[in-house]
Write a protein that holds these residues in place. Structure first.
Motif, PDB file in Angstrom:
ATOM      1  N   TRP A 433       0.656  -1.401  -0.050  1.00 36.46           N
ATOM      2  CA  TRP A 433      -0.046   0.140   0.019  1.00 36.46           C
ATOM      3  C   TRP A 433       0.959   1.385   0.020  1.00 36.46           C
ATOM      4  N   VAL A 434       0.575   2.169  -0.840  1.00 34.65           N
ATOM      5  CA  VAL A 434       1.337   3.515  -0.849  1.00 34.65           C
ATOM      6  C   VAL A 434       0.411   4.684  -0.386  1.00 34.65           C
ATOM      7  N   ASP A 435       1.091   5.413   0.511  1.00 31.70           N
ATOM      8  CA  ASP A 435       0.201   6.300   1.280  1.00 31.70           C
ATOM      9  C   ASP A 435      -0.055   7.551   0.381  1.00 31.70           C
ATOM     10  N   ARG A 436       1.065   7.907  -0.065  1.00 28.76           N
ATOM     11  CA  ARG A 436       0.991   9.328  -0.805  1.00 28.76           C
ATOM     12  C   ARG A 436       2.036   9.468  -2.102  1.00 28.76           C
ATOM     13  N   PRO A 437       1.766   9.917  -3.018  1.00 26.94           N
ATOM     14  CA  PRO A 437       0.715  10.909  -3.425  1.00 26.94           C
ATOM     15  C   PRO A 437      -0.704   9.943  -3.825  1.00 26.94           C
ATOM     16  N   SER A 438      -1.866  10.830  -3.913  1.00 27.86           N
ATOM     17  CA  SER A 438      -3.137  10.207  -3.977  1.00 27.86           C
ATOM     18  C   SER A 438      -2.892   9.383  -5.297  1.00 27.86           C
ATOM     19  N   TRP A 439      -2.587   9.829  -6.251  1.00 25.67           N
ATOM     20  CA  TRP A 439      -2.703   8.987  -7.492  1.00 25.67           C
ATOM     21  C   TRP A 439      -1.722   7.551  -7.586  1.00 25.67           C
ATOM     22  N   LYS A 440      -0.749   7.719  -6.701  1.00 25.36           N
ATOM     23  CA  LYS A 440      -0.168   6.514  -6.500  1.00 25.36           C
ATOM     24  C   LYS A 440      -0.829   5.559  -5.443  1.00 25.36           C
ATOM     25  N   SER A 444      -1.988   1.604  -6.399  1.00 25.55           N
ATOM     26  CA  SER A 444      -1.728   0.739  -5.711  1.00 25.55           C
ATOM     27  C   SER A 444      -2.782  -0.176  -5.198  1.00 25.55           C
ATOM     28  N   TYR A 445      -3.957   0.356  -5.107  1.00 24.94           N
ATOM     29  CA  TYR A 445      -5.259   0.041  -4.749  1.00 24.94           C
ATOM     30  C   TYR A 445      -5.732  -1.072  -5.903  1.00 24.94           C
ATOM     31  N   VAL A 446      -5.774  -0.425  -7.378  1.00 27.33           N
ATOM     32  CA  VAL A 446      -6.278  -0.919  -8.449  1.00 27.33           C
ATOM     33  C   VAL A 446      -5.270  -2.223  -8.735  1.00 27.33           C
ATOM     34  N   TRP A 447      -3.910  -1.971  -8.785  1.00 27.83           N
ATOM     35  CA  TRP A 447      -3.255  -3.255  -8.901  1.00 27.83           C
ATOM     36  C   TRP A 447      -3.305  -4.507  -7.985  1.00 27.83           C
ATOM     37  N   THR A 617      -1.472  12.367   4.220  1.00 26.73           N
ATOM     38  CA  THR A 617      -1.311  13.421   3.141  1.00 26.73           C
ATOM     39  C   THR A 617      -1.182  14.666   3.647  1.00 26.73           C
ATOM     40  N   ARG A 618      -1.920  14.971   4.685  1.00 28.42           N
ATOM     41  CA  ARG A 618      -2.439  16.389   5.269  1.00 28.42           C
ATOM     42  C   ARG A 618      -1.132  16.998   6.023  1.00 28.42           C
ATOM     43  N   VAL A 619      -0.046  16.173   6.245  1.00 29.56           N
ATOM     44  CA  VAL A 619       1.048  16.747   7.122  1.00 29.56           C
ATOM     45  C   VAL A 619       1.753  18.055   6.532  1.00 29.56           C
ATOM     46  N   PRO A 620       2.106  18.036   5.430  1.00 31.65           N
ATOM     47  CA  PRO A 620       2.615  19.297   4.751  1.00 31.65           C
ATOM     48  C   PRO A 620       1.796  20.327   5.111  1.00 31.65           C
ATOM     49  N   HIS A 621       0.590  20.251   4.768  1.00 31.66           N
ATOM     50  CA  HIS A 621      -0.742  21.508   4.798  1.00 31.66           C
ATOM     51  C   HIS A 621      -0.545  22.134   6.259  1.00 31.66           C
ATOM     52  N   LEU A 622      -0.729  20.875   7.207  1.00 34.01           N
ATOM     53  CA  LEU A 622      -0.692  21.226   8.902  1.00 34.01           C
ATOM     54  C   LEU A 622       0.445  22.007   9.175  1.00 34.01           C
ATOM     55  N   LYS A 623       1.578  21.567   8.926  1.00 36.36           N
ATOM     56  CA  LYS A 623       2.743  22.311   9.346  1.00 36.36           C
ATOM     57  C   LYS A 623       2.737  23.810   8.593  1.00 36.36           C
ATOM     58  N   ALA A 624       2.443  23.982   7.347  1.00 31.80           N
ATOM     59  CA  ALA A 624       2.495  25.293   6.796  1.00 31.80           C
ATOM     60  C   ALA A 624       1.427  25.992   7.567  1.00 31.80           C
ATOM     61  N   LEU A 625       0.176  25.527   8.079  1.00 34.18           N
ATOM     62  CA  LEU A 625      -0.786  26.204   8.732  1.00 34.18           C
ATOM     63  C   LEU A 625      -0.260  26.849  10.206  1.00 34.18           C
ATOM     64  N   VAL A 626       0.549  25.902  10.676  1.00 29.15           N
ATOM     65  CA  VAL A 626       1.092  26.267  12.150  1.00 29.15           C
ATOM     66  C   VAL A 626       2.241  27.224  11.960  1.00 29.15           C
ATOM     67  N   LYS A 627       3.108  27.117  11.033  1.00 29.16           N
ATOM     68  CA  LYS A 627       3.885  28.214  10.750  1.00 29.16           C
ATOM     69  C   LYS A 627       3.171  29.414  10.419  1.00 29.16           C
ATOM     70  N   GLU A 628       2.245  29.557   9.566  1.00 27.49           N
ATOM     71  CA  GLU A 628       1.700  30.781   9.297  1.00 27.49           C
ATOM     72  C   GLU A 628       0.826  31.462  10.537  1.00 27.49           C
ATOM     73  N   LYS A 629       0.179  30.706  11.667  1.00 28.29           N
ATOM     74  CA  LYS A 629      -0.416  31.229  12.567  1.00 28.29           C
ATOM     75  C   LYS A 629       0.692  31.459  13.824  1.00 28.29           C
ATOM     76  N   ASN A 630       2.070  31.115  13.480  1.00 30.76           N
ATOM     77  CA  ASN A 630       3.058  31.216  14.441  1.00 30.76           C
ATOM     78  C   ASN A 630       2.508  30.632  15.765  1.00 30.76           C
ATOM     79  N   LEU A 631       2.138  29.266  15.822  1.00 30.23           N
ATOM     80  CA  LEU A 631       1.806  28.618  17.027  1.00 30.23           C
ATOM     81  C   LEU A 631       3.008  27.946  17.561  1.00 30.23           C
ATOM     82  N   LEU A 632       3.481  28.408  18.866  1.00 34.85           N
ATOM     83  CA  LEU A 632       4.530  27.804  19.294  1.00 34.85           C
ATOM     84  C   LEU A 632       4.055  26.740  20.392  1.00 34.85           C
ATOM     85  N   ASN A 633       2.786  26.440  20.442  1.00 30.08           N
ATOM     86  CA  ASN A 633       2.384  25.461  21.301  1.00 30.08           C
ATOM     87  C   ASN A 633       2.058  24.059  20.586  1.00 30.08           C
ATOM     88  N   CYS A 634       2.605  23.945  19.387  1.00 31.44           N
ATOM     89  CA  CYS A 634       2.292  22.789  18.645  1.00 31.44           C
ATOM     90  C   CYS A 634       3.392  22.100  18.311  1.00 31.44           C
TER      91      CYS A 634
END
Length: 755
Positions: A433-440, A444-447, A617-634
């Protein structure tokens, strides 16, 4: 069942008590017919006239082991009896039986010499005696392997050691226990003189065997200071000839022999003594440990693995061959009344893990039923399909091995946690099973589906098929397969797609929904893990066909590690932090953005840390969100190793489980059960139509709030942080709730499958 109970090989020690107790308790289970072979020792203890009409007794005039190397057949008696009785199962209480019946055969194993070859006992005997034990062990092991379909042992430690010896996974643990006479003790006259105020009596309730290490007693007496020696009395229960041969008359004032006692006299003798002393070098399980705990007596025993397994914190331990260490423990116990009370209290707690005599008999009978079923199903084959195997699939495969002649597994990867896949399960590899990207991932599911379909049409065409979670559409192959197929549904598709904004009018959604109805109608069994998910599945199949079987935690007990002893806490410098932790996959249905929103709401509380552990798949997005909001408690961390996982989980003060409310009815993350097992209060962020909401209401171990009401979540976090009593209440409720989510649920899945 028609059960042939064989006690012919049982002639001394704890095995006699176990056999006697089992026969007495079987009278409570009247649905069975019991045919009992009475060995010479057991025959002296059993009054056959007291037993009901469903019991039949047969006395045997010899012990089978005595004929192994002789000219007379050791099995002739049994062969004739089996032909006459035609039993469904044979249960030999203590093996080997030196006989291979035609019926399925369950054999009790209680021979420590062959599983504890590292015992100091073997360092004390001569070279030729070692060779004798090795030869005897080879013969005994040969018969055990040859004659048994399943084995019963008394501790998990023996279980683990025996499996590679007999090359079988069908080894069951049924704890020994005290005799039923300890539940309702009878009154007997005193065997000892009236005890003086200073006298302290150690009971050694044992026959004379070399491995019991009783010969160390004189040297222990000599190692005691004179003032203590004058107070100490060792009470033994030996035949007079053994006593006179083994102990000098000079020690008479320190060693008192009352002679062998009957099991029913045991409680009375314990009452006359102050503690149990057992310097044994070899045991599988000594019932005297359980008896001492039941009678409220502290224990001093050998610092060996089998003793720790049974006694836990209810004993003081000494190097079994060091008389000075034994003497030190005796002095420690005599001089510290608080220690004695602590050991007694610990004994009350430890004895809770022992079965009662009736429960033990019930477990024996359950194992007999299992073995009979397995024998009837020995030609049946099943293949389990899951592209990414975790502990849940491992547990289910292992459970199937108890009932099926052959269990196979089609998978791309296996991740073992808490339980290893049994070696009898044959594994066929497919693509991973391949976690990401979505097309891979989709590729992996179809194969994977193509690979599964090919295998099921060819190599596994005569197998039953059991579909699990991945690929998520694989169970739809059952529509075009000739096999008998079943499926366990953890996430309900196509409903999960609603999180992407897909509506029920979408072509993919409608097509999958129609295929669900065909697949579920054709299926042999359809399982799901909760009531809410069953309600959702009822849109596709009659509710009566859906079997609800909850899953289970990786951890089968509360192994939480306190922060001051937790290496993960130290490494991450969390000592002064109140940790709100999300640990798990970070995918479509998890909506971990809610953790970021909650952290932002509580950013002024510097001592509260929002910790996110996992991948997806959402980890990069979440890290960018924390950086954007300057959250030091994450804090973001990757998945921890299997070795570190118990520590990272233990670091959580609150565990967070999040489901997107559009699909929360159709999923229950397994992390929910891990948090329960470790007694960690939980914050569920999910809808009121979710299984998690029902859990929180039912068990009062968690708070379930909507993602639209994060202020309520923040208030919950602050209330637990400020009120340790409230936090402890939630923790205790979590542990109680976890009792419903144990590994035995896998056995229930198999039980219903065969119903």
């Amino acid at each position: 069942m028609k059960i042939l109970i064989n006690t012919a090989s049982t002639y001394k020690g704890g095995g006699v008590q176990v056999a006697q107790s089992f026969l007495e308790e079987c009278q409570q289970f009247r649905d069975h017919e019991y045919h009992v072979v009475l060995g010479e020792m057991i025959a002296e203890l059993i009054d056959t006239n007291r037993y009901p009409s469903n019991f039949f007794f047969y006395k045997i005039g010899y012990r089978p082991a005595t004929r192994v190397l002789g000219f007379k057949s050791q099995s002739e008696f049994f062969e004739k009896l089996e032909q006459k009785v035609n039993p469904d199962v044979v249960f030999t209480t203590s093996g080997p039986a030196y006989w291979r019946p035609h019926a399925p055969h369950v054999v009790g194993y209680n021979l420590p010499h062959y599983v504890y070859k590292d015992s100091p006992f073997f360092n004390q005997i001569s070279f030729w005696k070692k060779k004798k034990w090795a030869l005897k062990g080879a013969i005994v092991t040969h018969f055990f392997k040859k004659e048994a379909d399943a084995y019963v042992v008394q501790t998990d430690d023996v279980n683990e050691r025996l499996q590679p010896i007999v090359k079988s996974h069908r080894v069951y643990t049924v704890s020994n226990t005290y005799n039923q006479h300890y539940e309702h003790p009878r009154k007997f006259g005193d065997k000892l003189h009236r005890q003086s105020d200073q006298e302290f009596r150690f009971l050694i309730l044992s026959a004379w065997h070399a491995h019991k290490n009783l010969e160390i007693i004189p040297t222990v007496i000599k190692a005691l200071p004179e003032a203590v020696r004058e107070r100490v009395r060792f009470v033994v229960t030996l035949p007079e000839e053994d006593f006179k041969r083994s102990f000098s008359d000079k020690l008479g004032e320190h060693i008192i022999n009352v002679g062998p006692i009957r099991p029913e006299e045991g409680p009375s003798l314990y009452k006359e003594c102050d503690a149990l002393f057992l310097p044994t070098l070899l045991e599988c399980f000594s019932a005297t440990y359980a008896e001492a705990m039941k009678m409220g007596k502290p224990i001093i025993t050998s610092d060996l693995g089998f003793a720790h397994t049974v006694c836990g914190d209810a004993a003081l331990y000494a190097d079994p061959v060091n008389p000075n260490e034994w003497a030190a423990r005796i002095i420690q116990l005599i001089n510290d009344s608080d220690l004695r009370q602590t050991l007694i209290q610990n004994g009350r707690e430890e004895q809770k893990k022992f079965l009662s005599a009736r429960q033990r008999a019930e477990r024996y009978l359950d194992i007999c039923r299992k073995v009979v079923k397995a024998d009837r199903n020995k030609d049946r084959k099943i293949v389990v399909v899951n592209q990414a195997v975790n502990y849940l699939t491992v547990g289910l495969c292992n459970a199937f091995t108890e009932e099926f002649g052959q269990v196979d597994l089609i998978t791309g990867s296996i991740h073992e946690q808490g339980e290893s896949l049994k070696k009898s399960v044959r594994v066929t590899k497919m693509n991973t099973w391949v976690d990401r990207p979505s097309w891979k991932k989709m590729l992996s599911y179809v194969w994977g589906c193509l690979r599964i379909y090919t295998l099921l049409l060819t190599r596994y065409r005569k197998h039953d098929v059991f579909f699990m979670s991945l690929p998520p559409m694989a169970y739809l192959l059952s529509i075009v397969l000739p096999n008998r197929c079943s499926m366990l549904i953890w996430d309900v598709y196509p409903d999960v797609f609603k999180i992407t904004g897909m509506t029920e009018t979408n072509l993919l959604y409608k097509t999958w929904a129609k295929l669900n109805k065909i697949a579920f109608k054709k299926a042999h069994r359809v399982y799901t893990i909760g009531v809410k998910m069953a309600e959702l599945l009822a849109n596709y199949v009659d509710r009566e066909k859906i079997q609800i079987t909850p899953i289970w935690s990786i951890f089968q007990s509360n192994g939480k590690v306190e922060k001051e002893n937790n290496p993960f806490v130290l490494a991450q410098q969390l000592q002064d932090k109140f940790v709100v932790q999300y640990s798990g996959n970070i995918g479509l249905t998890h909506n971990v953005e809610t953790m970021i929103a909650l952290a932002e709401k509580m950013k002024d509380h510097d001592d509260i840390l929002f910790q996110i552990i996992g991948r997806g798949t959402r980890v990069p997005h979440l890290k960018a969100l924390v950086k954007e909001k300057n959250l030091l408690n994450c804090q973001f961390l990757p998945f921890q190793s299997d070795e570190m996982f118990p520590y990272s989980l233990s670091a959580a003060d609150i565990g967070v489980v999040i489901l997107d409310e559009a699909t929360s009815k159709g999923s229950v993350p397994s992390k929910s059960y891990n948090l329960m097992s470790y007694g960690i209060p939980a914050l569920y962020i999910a809808g009121e139509d979710s299984e998690l909401y029902d859990y929180a209401v039912k068990y009062q171990h968690a708070k379930c709030v909507s993602s639209s009401n994060l202020q309520e979540a923040a208030n919950f976090i602050l209330s637990l942080k400020s009120d340790c009593n409230l936090r402890e209440k939630y923790a205790q409720n979590a542990v109680k709730a976890s009792q419903n989510y144990r590994r035995s649920n896998a056995d229930k899945i198999v039980e219903y499958y065969l119903a």
